[in-house]
Design a protein around this motif. Structure first.
Motif, mmCIF file in Angstrom:
data_model
loop_
_atom_site.group_PDB
_atom_site.id
_atom_site.type_symbol
_atom_site.label_atom_id
_atom_site.label_comp_id
_atom_site.label_asym_id
_atom_site.label_seq_id
_atom_site.Cartn_x
_atom_site.Cartn_y
_atom_site.Cartn_z
ATOM 1 N N LEU A 18 -26.122 117.292 -90.690
ATOM 2 C CA LEU A 18 -26.005 116.421 -89.518
ATOM 3 C C LEU A 18 -24.577 115.905 -89.411
ATOM 4 O O LEU A 18 -24.036 115.314 -90.351
ATOM 5 C CB LEU A 18 -26.981 115.242 -89.629
ATOM 6 N N LYS A 19 -23.963 116.134 -88.243
ATOM 7 C CA LYS A 19 -22.600 115.680 -87.992
ATOM 8 C C LYS A 19 -22.563 114.830 -86.724
ATOM 9 O O LYS A 19 -23.360 115.032 -85.812
ATOM 10 C CB LYS A 19 -21.642 116.871 -87.840
ATOM 11 N N LYS A 20 -21.620 113.898 -86.682
ATOM 12 C CA LYS A 20 -21.420 113.053 -85.511
ATOM 13 C C LYS A 20 -19.989 113.217 -85.027
ATOM 14 O O LYS A 20 -19.061 113.285 -85.815
ATOM 15 C CB LYS A 20 -21.672 111.577 -85.837
ATOM 16 N N CYS A 21 -19.809 113.280 -83.705
ATOM 17 C CA CYS A 21 -18.464 113.492 -83.194
ATOM 18 C C CYS A 21 -17.772 112.173 -82.897
ATOM 19 O O CYS A 21 -18.391 111.168 -82.557
ATOM 20 C CB CYS A 21 -18.479 114.380 -81.954
ATOM 21 N N LYS A 22 -16.466 112.198 -83.055
ATOM 22 C CA LYS A 22 -15.596 111.080 -82.708
ATOM 23 C C LYS A 22 -14.414 111.641 -81.939
ATOM 24 O O LYS A 22 -13.816 112.634 -82.347
ATOM 25 C CB LYS A 22 -15.114 110.346 -83.962
ATOM 26 N N GLU A 23 -14.081 111.010 -80.822
ATOM 27 C CA GLU A 23 -12.991 111.509 -79.985
ATOM 28 C C GLU A 23 -11.647 110.946 -80.434
ATOM 29 O O GLU A 23 -11.521 109.761 -80.721
ATOM 30 C CB GLU A 23 -13.230 111.136 -78.519
ATOM 31 N N PHE A 24 -10.658 111.828 -80.484
ATOM 32 C CA PHE A 24 -9.286 111.439 -80.780
ATOM 33 C C PHE A 24 -8.402 111.927 -79.625
ATOM 34 O O PHE A 24 -8.500 113.082 -79.211
ATOM 35 C CB PHE A 24 -8.799 112.063 -82.093
ATOM 36 N N THR A 25 -7.540 111.054 -79.123
ATOM 37 C CA THR A 25 -6.699 111.411 -77.986
ATOM 38 C C THR A 25 -5.211 111.422 -78.326
ATOM 39 O O THR A 25 -4.425 112.047 -77.622
ATOM 40 C CB THR A 25 -6.934 110.453 -76.807
ATOM 41 N N ALA A 34 1.100 124.977 -88.631
ATOM 42 C CA ALA A 34 -0.360 124.930 -88.555
ATOM 43 C C ALA A 34 -0.882 123.501 -88.603
ATOM 44 O O ALA A 34 -2.073 123.273 -88.379
ATOM 45 C CB ALA A 34 -0.971 125.737 -89.696
ATOM 46 N N SER A 35 -0.001 122.549 -88.881
ATOM 47 C CA SER A 35 -0.427 121.153 -89.030
ATOM 48 C C SER A 35 -0.716 120.523 -87.679
ATOM 49 O O SER A 35 0.023 120.706 -86.707
ATOM 50 C CB SER A 35 0.651 120.346 -89.754
ATOM 51 N N ILE A 36 -1.825 119.758 -87.613
ATOM 52 C CA ILE A 36 -2.230 119.027 -86.410
ATOM 53 C C ILE A 36 -2.307 117.555 -86.776
ATOM 54 O O ILE A 36 -3.032 117.176 -87.713
ATOM 55 C CB ILE A 36 -3.588 119.525 -85.891
ATOM 56 N N GLY A 37 -1.558 116.736 -86.074
ATOM 57 C CA GLY A 37 -1.532 115.311 -86.369
ATOM 58 C C GLY A 37 -2.678 114.567 -85.702
ATOM 59 O O GLY A 37 -2.758 114.518 -84.477
ATOM 60 N N VAL A 38 -3.575 114.007 -86.523
ATOM 61 C CA VAL A 38 -4.715 113.225 -86.031
ATOM 62 C C VAL A 38 -4.770 111.962 -86.878
ATOM 63 O O VAL A 38 -5.225 111.993 -88.026
ATOM 64 C CB VAL A 38 -6.043 114.004 -86.153
ATOM 65 N N THR A 39 -4.314 110.854 -86.340
ATOM 66 C CA THR A 39 -4.190 109.622 -87.111
ATOM 67 C C THR A 39 -5.549 109.137 -87.601
ATOM 68 O O THR A 39 -6.491 109.004 -86.827
ATOM 69 C CB THR A 39 -3.527 108.521 -86.259
ATOM 70 N N ALA A 40 -5.641 108.886 -88.918
ATOM 71 C CA ALA A 40 -6.864 108.351 -89.551
ATOM 72 C C ALA A 40 -8.089 109.181 -89.181
ATOM 73 O O ALA A 40 -9.113 108.648 -88.754
ATOM 74 C CB ALA A 40 -7.052 106.888 -89.178
ATOM 75 N N HIS A 41 -7.985 110.504 -89.368
ATOM 76 C CA HIS A 41 -9.065 111.399 -88.951
ATOM 77 C C HIS A 41 -10.338 111.216 -89.769
ATOM 78 O O HIS A 41 -11.441 111.364 -89.253
ATOM 79 C CB HIS A 41 -8.602 112.854 -89.015
ATOM 80 N N GLY A 42 -10.232 110.938 -91.045
ATOM 81 C CA GLY A 42 -11.408 110.691 -91.876
ATOM 82 C C GLY A 42 -12.298 111.895 -92.100
ATOM 83 O O GLY A 42 -13.486 111.741 -92.409
ATOM 84 N N CYS A 43 -11.766 113.097 -91.959
ATOM 85 C CA CYS A 43 -12.612 114.278 -92.084
ATOM 86 C C CYS A 43 -12.406 114.975 -93.424
ATOM 87 O O CYS A 43 -11.511 114.637 -94.198
ATOM 88 C CB CYS A 43 -12.362 115.244 -90.928
ATOM 89 N N LYS A 44 -13.260 115.967 -93.672
ATOM 90 C CA LYS A 44 -13.208 116.767 -94.884
ATOM 91 C C LYS A 44 -13.131 118.238 -94.505
ATOM 92 O O LYS A 44 -13.423 118.618 -93.368
ATOM 93 C CB LYS A 44 -14.465 116.531 -95.737
ATOM 94 N N VAL A 45 -12.757 119.074 -95.455
ATOM 95 C CA VAL A 45 -12.792 120.516 -95.244
ATOM 96 C C VAL A 45 -14.220 120.928 -94.899
ATOM 97 O O VAL A 45 -15.176 120.512 -95.552
ATOM 98 C CB VAL A 45 -12.301 121.273 -96.496
ATOM 99 N N LEU A 99 -9.335 115.855 -78.781
ATOM 100 C CA LEU A 99 -10.303 116.674 -79.502
ATOM 101 C C LEU A 99 -11.503 115.841 -79.921
ATOM 102 O O LEU A 99 -11.438 114.615 -80.023
ATOM 103 C CB LEU A 99 -9.657 117.351 -80.710
ATOM 104 N N LEU A 100 -12.588 116.541 -80.151
ATOM 105 C CA LEU A 100 -13.781 115.960 -80.750
ATOM 106 C C LEU A 100 -13.852 116.454 -82.186
ATOM 107 O O LEU A 100 -13.813 117.665 -82.435
ATOM 108 C CB LEU A 100 -15.043 116.370 -79.984
ATOM 109 N N LEU A 101 -13.941 115.532 -83.103
ATOM 110 C CA LEU A 101 -14.018 115.873 -84.519
ATOM 111 C C LEU A 101 -15.417 115.557 -85.023
ATOM 112 O O LEU A 101 -15.868 114.411 -84.960
ATOM 113 C CB LEU A 101 -12.979 115.079 -85.307
ATOM 114 N N PHE A 102 -16.126 116.583 -85.470
ATOM 115 C CA PHE A 102 -17.501 116.431 -85.941
ATOM 116 C C PHE A 102 -17.484 116.253 -87.458
ATOM 117 O O PHE A 102 -17.245 117.201 -88.208
ATOM 118 C CB PHE A 102 -18.339 117.652 -85.543
#
Length: 219
Positions: A18-25, A34-45, A99-102
């Protein structure tokens, strides 16, 4: 000696994540990186990304799903077209990216997934006493329920905030074995946590779909 069946195709009860999405703008990309800057993304591989807006970068296709293959730091990630794939190198520098990060709440040790469709009865005098249903018509919905060990307190708090605000929640159900994705907006109808003093923390959640659902094979 008996031969072990190592090619089983059965689906286990713990395969759904189960994943929940959070929007980052405020997202940035850099050409030839290849690096994408997403401040305080809180995600895992292994978390999933879907880009909803981008300026001048043709490496990324809008609304396709991508897998996080490297967490560089707390504000930087790399993504690939498939889990475990090669990180995509950006072809342009851009600061207008959304982007939406799940991110994962946890696996579902117990689960129930239900697809429903209401029938439209068009039986009439020409039906020759056979009940008739209108093709390609009827209200469709998806519901889910389940529980397991949660792996992210931050994601659980986001679920709880949406629940308390009576807000719709963008949810993804990912089959860990087949990589099939079920994604869409859901109304969370039940949410709870439990656990003994010497045991793991567990959660349970139920939801009803609100709007169209996307089913996608994420190979």
């Amino acid at each position: 000696m008996a031969v072990c069946n190592t090619n089983q195709k059965e689906i286990g009860g713990k395969d759904l994540i189960l994943k929940k999405c959070k929007e980052f703008t405020a997202v940035t990309t850099t050409a030839t990186s290849a690096s994408i800057g997403v401040t305080a993304h809180g995600c895992k591989v292994g978390d999933i990304v879907k880009f909803t807006a981008i300026d001048g970068n043709t490496t990324i296709n809008l609304n396709d799903f991508y897998s996080v293959v490297e967490v560089v730091d707390a504000n930087t990630i790399k993504v690939a077209a498939a889990p475990g794939g090669v990180a995509l190198v950006m072809d342009d520098t851009s600061s207008i990216v959304a982007l939406l990060l799940f991110r994962t709440l946890g696996g579902l040790r117990t689960k129930e997934l239900s697809f429903s469709s209401e029938a439209v009865d068009v039986t009439n005098v020409d039906s020759e006493e056979w009940k008739s249903m209108l093709d390609n018509a009827g209200m469709r919905s998806v519901s889910f329920s389940g529980g397991g060990v949660y792996t992210s307190e931050a994601v659980f708090r986001e679920f709880r905030t949406d629940f308390l605000n009576n807000a719709l929640t963008c949810v993804m159900l990912l089959d860990a074995k087949t990589k099939e994705i079920i994604e869409g907006c859901f109304k969370i109808t039940e949410l709870s946590i439990s656990g003994s003093f010497d045991g793991e923390g567990e959660y349970s959640v139920s939801g009803e779909s609100a709007g169209p659902i996307v089913i996608f094979a994420f190979a």
